[in-house]
Design an enzyme around this catalytic site. Sequence first.
Site, PDB file in Angstrom:
ATOM      1  N   SER A 127       5.204  -6.171  -5.251  1.00 32.86           N
ATOM      2  CA  SER A 127       5.058  -4.744  -4.961  1.00 32.86           C
ATOM      3  C   SER A 127       4.838  -3.958  -6.243  1.00 32.86           C
ATOM      4  O   SER A 127       5.334  -4.340  -7.316  1.00 32.86           O
ATOM      5  CB  SER A 127       6.341  -4.259  -4.287  1.00 32.86           C
ATOM      6  OG  SER A 127       6.380  -2.856  -4.260  1.00 32.86           O
ATOM      7  N   TYR A 152      16.058  -3.924  -3.395  1.00 33.87           N
ATOM      8  CA  TYR A 152      14.807  -4.434  -2.818  1.00 33.87           C
ATOM      9  C   TYR A 152      13.784  -4.676  -3.927  1.00 33.87           C
ATOM     10  O   TYR A 152      13.188  -5.748  -4.037  1.00 33.87           O
ATOM     11  CB  TYR A 152      14.247  -3.444  -1.780  1.00 33.87           C
ATOM     12  CG  TYR A 152      12.753  -3.575  -1.588  1.00 33.87           C
ATOM     13  CD1 TYR A 152      12.225  -4.617  -0.836  1.00 33.87           C
ATOM     14  CD2 TYR A 152      11.864  -2.680  -2.202  1.00 33.87           C
ATOM     15  CE1 TYR A 152      10.853  -4.761  -0.698  1.00 33.87           C
ATOM     16  CE2 TYR A 152      10.499  -2.816  -2.061  1.00 33.87           C
ATOM     17  CZ  TYR A 152       9.993  -3.854  -1.318  1.00 33.87           C
ATOM     18  OH  TYR A 152       8.634  -3.999  -1.190  1.00 33.87           O
ATOM     19  N   LYS A 156      11.907  -8.285  -5.719  1.00 33.50           N
ATOM     20  CA  LYS A 156      10.495  -8.565  -6.017  1.00 33.50           C
ATOM     21  C   LYS A 156      10.324  -8.963  -7.484  1.00 33.50           C
ATOM     22  O   LYS A 156       9.607  -9.913  -7.801  1.00 33.50           O
ATOM     23  CB  LYS A 156       9.630  -7.335  -5.699  1.00 33.50           C
ATOM     24  CG  LYS A 156       9.591  -6.990  -4.212  1.00 33.50           C
ATOM     25  CD  LYS A 156       8.983  -8.126  -3.399  1.00 33.50           C
ATOM     26  CE  LYS A 156       9.037  -7.874  -1.906  1.00 33.50           C
ATOM     27  NZ  LYS A 156       8.682  -9.066  -1.111  1.00 33.50           N
TER      28      LYS A 156
HETATM   29  C1  UD1 Z   1       8.183   2.216  -0.827  1.00 35.85           C
HETATM   30  C2  UD1 Z   1       8.430   1.246  -1.938  1.00 35.85           C
HETATM   31  C3  UD1 Z   1       7.438   0.119  -1.912  1.00 35.85           C
HETATM   32  C4  UD1 Z   1       7.436  -0.513  -0.555  1.00 35.85           C
HETATM   33  C5  UD1 Z   1       7.112   0.543   0.476  1.00 35.85           C
HETATM   34  C6  UD1 Z   1       7.096  -0.047   1.861  1.00 35.85           C
HETATM   35  C7  UD1 Z   1       9.316   2.075  -4.066  1.00 35.85           C
HETATM   36  C8  UD1 Z   1       9.022   2.880  -5.285  1.00 35.85           C
HETATM   37  N1  UD1 Z   1       8.313   1.943  -3.212  1.00 35.85           N
HETATM   38  O1  UD1 Z   1       6.994   2.909  -1.171  1.00 35.85           O
HETATM   39  O2  UD1 Z   1       7.764  -0.833  -2.859  1.00 35.85           O
HETATM   40  O3  UD1 Z   1       6.480  -1.535  -0.530  1.00 35.85           O
HETATM   41  O4  UD1 Z   1       8.096   1.570   0.409  1.00 35.85           O
HETATM   42  O5  UD1 Z   1       8.360  -0.283   2.370  1.00 35.85           O
HETATM   43  O6  UD1 Z   1      10.381   1.550  -3.887  1.00 35.85           O
HETATM   44  N2  UD1 Z   1       7.269  10.723   2.193  1.00 35.85           N
HETATM   45  C9  UD1 Z   1       7.515  11.986   2.691  1.00 35.85           C
HETATM   46  N3  UD1 Z   1       8.107  12.100   3.911  1.00 35.85           N
HETATM   47  C10 UD1 Z   1       8.458  11.022   4.650  1.00 35.85           C
HETATM   48  C11 UD1 Z   1       8.194   9.721   4.144  1.00 35.85           C
HETATM   49  C12 UD1 Z   1       7.606   9.613   2.906  1.00 35.85           C
HETATM   50  O7  UD1 Z   1       7.204  12.991   2.041  1.00 35.85           O
HETATM   51  O8  UD1 Z   1       9.006  11.191   5.751  1.00 35.85           O
HETATM   52  C13 UD1 Z   1       6.608  10.603   0.888  1.00 35.85           C
HETATM   53  C14 UD1 Z   1       7.455   9.893  -0.155  1.00 35.85           C
HETATM   54  O9  UD1 Z   1       8.234  10.808  -0.857  1.00 35.85           O
HETATM   55  C15 UD1 Z   1       6.366   9.247  -1.020  1.00 35.85           C
HETATM   56  C16 UD1 Z   1       5.218   8.991  -0.059  1.00 35.85           C
HETATM   57  O10 UD1 Z   1       5.457   9.798   1.072  1.00 35.85           O
HETATM   58  O11 UD1 Z   1       5.931  10.171  -1.969  1.00 35.85           O
HETATM   59  C17 UD1 Z   1       5.143   7.535   0.380  1.00 35.85           C
HETATM   60  O12 UD1 Z   1       6.435   7.130   0.819  1.00 35.85           O
HETATM   61  P1  UD1 Z   1       6.670   5.723   1.532  1.00 35.85           P
HETATM   62  O13 UD1 Z   1       5.669   5.528   2.603  1.00 35.85           O
HETATM   63  O14 UD1 Z   1       8.119   5.649   1.912  1.00 35.85           O
HETATM   64  O15 UD1 Z   1       6.326   4.636   0.421  1.00 35.85           O
HETATM   65  P2  UD1 Z   1       6.880   4.487  -1.069  1.00 35.85           P
HETATM   66  O16 UD1 Z   1       8.213   5.092  -1.239  1.00 35.85           O
HETATM   67  O17 UD1 Z   1       5.802   4.878  -2.002  1.00 35.85           O
END
Ligand code: UD1
Length: 350
Positions: A127, A152, A156
């Site tokens: 990841s 987690y 990795k």
């Molecule tokens: C995380 C993990 C990644 C993992 C992935 C899938 C980290 C840094 N990243 O990615 O390794 O493979 O999850 O499980 O640990 N967001 C919102 N509102 C929401 C949900 C998300 O604003 O309800 C935003 C988050 O703040 C982020 C973006 O959307 O900026 C993507 O979030 P998300 O889909 O959870 O993925 P990551 O956190 O990037």
Amino acid sequence: MEAPTILVTGGAGFIGSHTVVALAEAGYRPVVLDNFSNSQQDVLEGLRQILGYEVPCCVADCAHRSALFEAMEREQVRGVIHFAAFKAVGESVREPLRYYRNNLDALLTLVEVMLELGVHDLIFSSSCTVYGEPQQLPVTEASPILPAISPYGNTKQVGEEILRDVVRAGKPLRIISLRYFNPIGAHPSGLIGELPIGVPNNLVPYITQTAAGLRPELVIFGDDYATPDGTCIRDYIHVMDLAEAHVAALRSLERLSALASYYDVFNIGTGQGASVLDVVRAFEDACGLSLPYCIGPRRPGDVAAVYADATKAREQLGWTAHRTLHQALADAWRWEQRLQHLTGSRAKCQ
Ligand code: UD1
């Protein structure tokens, strides 16, 4: 010549099931091994409808040595793609031992069984989380690996280290770790896709569930980051592009079959960063909908921006992402609508 059999651990999961399709389309014979702890048997029906035949599936835990050994021996496995792992960042902070036990036991058992059976080729799901909060963007494979924020993420990092050390010790394994950026979307048929259990942690399933009326609104986690619109930036990759990267990696290992031992890592992303607001707008545009959202506080552990330099994968694996963010979001929405159709109205209190 007979199609080479590839064991796909976690093959009923989100990325695993799409990789099963990509493997079959590329002329391989995928065999799924899954304990269904975070996936459902319906996925196999989706795969059957897409491929036109039943994909062999062994219901077992990857850490169950004798079950794994028997499945690999019986199916005459030629290579392995290892997805089977827990992946919820927040849960891993609350239950670190469960994460280390599950993710590392499965990997260690798999590598030992591969060595016992003389199976050489392995693709490991890593990841972009290994880069933490990068100092320079886009991140290349040479970018520094920072201490993991979550257990987690650490599984990795440690997983990559274990594999590198095994190859360094001269064990007869050819291994590629793929560092995924943010996989989204679904197979364009709408027959398989992401199946979050409970409230989704990830952005796109949260968006599609909001659009479907299961959630009142999307909460954007912070708009005060040092990015152009203040929301976090990620590299969202269509899951079918990601699935095809595994096929490219496998082919690359086959080309390297003269080498007894080999280890390398590749970034698998589009090379394009998109902010949370970009994703919201692209979703509205791709699906012709208006999405209710509000701005909430930052989510602990989120990095401001990360996106890939995927040049190495292009040059050495001959792989590049070619599907757009719009396509990925339209496919994710088609899948969500199909889920709604199948389950009627899913319980809003999930
Ligand atoms: C995380 C993990 C990644 C993992 C992935 C899938 C980290 C840094 N990243 O990615 O390794 O493979 O999850 O499980 O640990 N967001 C919102 N509102 C929401 C949900 C998300 O604003 O309800 C935003 C988050 O703040 C982020 C973006 O959307 O900026 C993507 O979030 P998300 O889909 O959870 O993925 P990551 O956190 O990037």
